[in-house]
Design an enzyme around this catalytic site. Structure first.
Site, PDB file in Angstrom:
ATOM      1  N   THR A 117       0.818  -1.211   0.000  1.00 16.54           N
ATOM      2  CA  THR A 117       0.000   0.000   0.000  1.00 16.54           C
ATOM      3  C   THR A 117       0.853   1.263   0.000  1.00 16.54           C
ATOM      4  O   THR A 117       1.978   1.264   0.528  1.00 16.54           O
ATOM      5  CB  THR A 117      -0.887   0.015   1.269  1.00 16.54           C
ATOM      6  OG1 THR A 117      -1.484   1.312   1.404  1.00 16.54           O
ATOM      7  CG2 THR A 117      -0.085  -0.243   2.535  1.00 16.54           C
ATOM      8  N   TYR A 142      -2.017   0.331   9.949  1.00 12.75           N
ATOM      9  CA  TYR A 142      -2.246  -0.327   8.652  1.00 12.75           C
ATOM     10  C   TYR A 142      -0.983  -0.279   7.794  1.00 12.75           C
ATOM     11  O   TYR A 142      -0.482  -1.317   7.327  1.00 12.75           O
ATOM     12  CB  TYR A 142      -3.419   0.352   7.925  1.00 12.75           C
ATOM     13  CG  TYR A 142      -3.555  -0.084   6.490  1.00 12.75           C
ATOM     14  CD1 TYR A 142      -3.824  -1.413   6.174  1.00 12.75           C
ATOM     15  CD2 TYR A 142      -3.408   0.826   5.436  1.00 12.75           C
ATOM     16  CE1 TYR A 142      -3.933  -1.831   4.863  1.00 12.75           C
ATOM     17  CE2 TYR A 142      -3.516   0.421   4.123  1.00 12.75           C
ATOM     18  CZ  TYR A 142      -3.782  -0.912   3.843  1.00 12.75           C
ATOM     19  OH  TYR A 142      -3.880  -1.316   2.533  1.00 12.75           O
TER      20      TYR A 142
END
Ligand code: UDP
Length: 331
Positions: A117, A142
């Protein structure tokens, strides 16, 4: 030989399954169905319901299906949720990936593609599209949980025959043009999905999380990539590994940014529906502006985008949102 897709019943994973089947590949999915749907996996693929943290199960699947390569999507993906439940993210995204990798290496599978990501970068030190060699400084659990897995993959590859591609996704949106699958997650939090739900009357209004950022209209800027282009990049990554590629890390975006307010206006225009929009406080963990420098992806993999257009992304997302409504009514 078969391709194992973890998280193949989820949003991006199910698009990947269709992409592979469309190319004549054999596919097995492992998904625990916490956020995915069994109906999202077509009959032509095998669905094994289970957890990627279950190493014995993964090893059995790899052996039974003669798995050639693993494309690893399974995980949790919501930045603010990761701030509230960091240990869940380190379990789902990091610890479980460790078990999966252990099984992959034990069984001698040598090709691994990982969904990483843009959150691994944190707030960029420079303006403009970010390159892969920028400083990695995640601002949320995250992003950290994904970066830790990148590091594990890299180190496992140094100590084994494993070869890998890490793809760092920017903001993934849109749906399969044939409407075979789409973003179906209940309680979704992602911008385009929320705006489409508001446009179709599924929610009474939507909020903009911060309009006081140092950006032209004060709202955050993101680089939206169509999910079908994204999964096609994974297919190109698979071919890179099949041709003997050793390791590769690339951003997945279009090198173009749109603000939250621009996206909302586009959803209103394309749907033909106005809906109330409230200005709300900033959301923890949000990066003001993040766009990809996607030169590496285009120049090193055989990949060129086919849906590089915000209107197309939104139109396919709206089409899927309507299809979901029909599915709900006929259920
Ligand atoms: N956003 C928003 N309202 C919403 C959902 C998202 O203003 O209902 C904003 C969010 O604060 C961020 C951007 O849209 O600035 C993209 O958020 P999203 O959750 O879609 O993806 P992220 O970039 O966090 O992965």
């Amino acid at each position: 030989m078969t391709i194992l897709v973890t998280g193949g019943a989820g949003y991006i994973g199910s698009h990947m399954v269709f992409e592979l089947l469309d190319h004549g590949e054999k596919v097995v999915v492992i998904d625990n169905l916490t956020t995915g749907f069994d109906w999202a996996v077509p009959d032509r693929a095998e669905l094994v319901i289970g957890d990627i943290g279950d190493k014995k199960l993964v090893e059995r699947v790899i052996r039974d299906f003669k798995v050639e390569a693993v494309i690893h999507f399974a995980g949790s993906v919501v930045v603010p949720e990761s701030i509230e439940k960091p240990l869940d993210y380190y379990r789902n995204n990091t610890s479980n990936s460790r078990e999966l990798l252990d099984a992959v290496v034990n069984c001698g599978v040598d090709k691994f593609i990982f969904s990483s990501t843009a959150a691994v970068y944190g707030t960029p030190m420079t303006t403009g599209p970010i390159r892969e060699d920028a400083i990695l400084n995640p601002m949320s659990p995250y992003g950290s949980s994904k970066l830790m897995t990148e590091i594990m993959v890299r180190d496992a590859a140094l100590a084994s025959d494993l070869r890998y591609v890490m793809l760092r996704y920017f903001n993934v949106a849109g749906c399969d043009a044939l409407k075979r699958t789409g973003q179906s997650t209940k309680g979704a939090t992602h911008l385009i999905k929320i705006a489409c739900e508001a446009a179709l009357g599924k929610r009474p209004f939507m909020g903009v999380f911060g309009n006081d950022y140092d950006t032209p209209d004060g709202s955050c800027i993101r680089d939206f990539i169509h999910v079908s282009d994204l999964v096609n990049a994974h297919y190109a990554a698979l071919n890179f590994l099949r041709q003997g590629g050793l390791k590769f890390t690339a951003n997945c975006g279009y090198s173009k940014g749109y603000s939250v307010l621009e996206v909302i206006e586009a959803v209103k225009r394309i749907s033909g529906n106005d809906f109330p929009v409230m200005m709300e406080p900033r959301r923890p963990g949000d990066i003001p502006a993040l766009t990809a420098n996607s030169h590496r992806l285009k120049s090193r993999l055989t990949w060129s985008p086919r849906f590089d257009d915000l209107d197309t992304i939104i139109k396919t997302a709206l089409d899927w949102e309507s299809a979901l409504e029909q599915r709900r009514k006929s259920a």
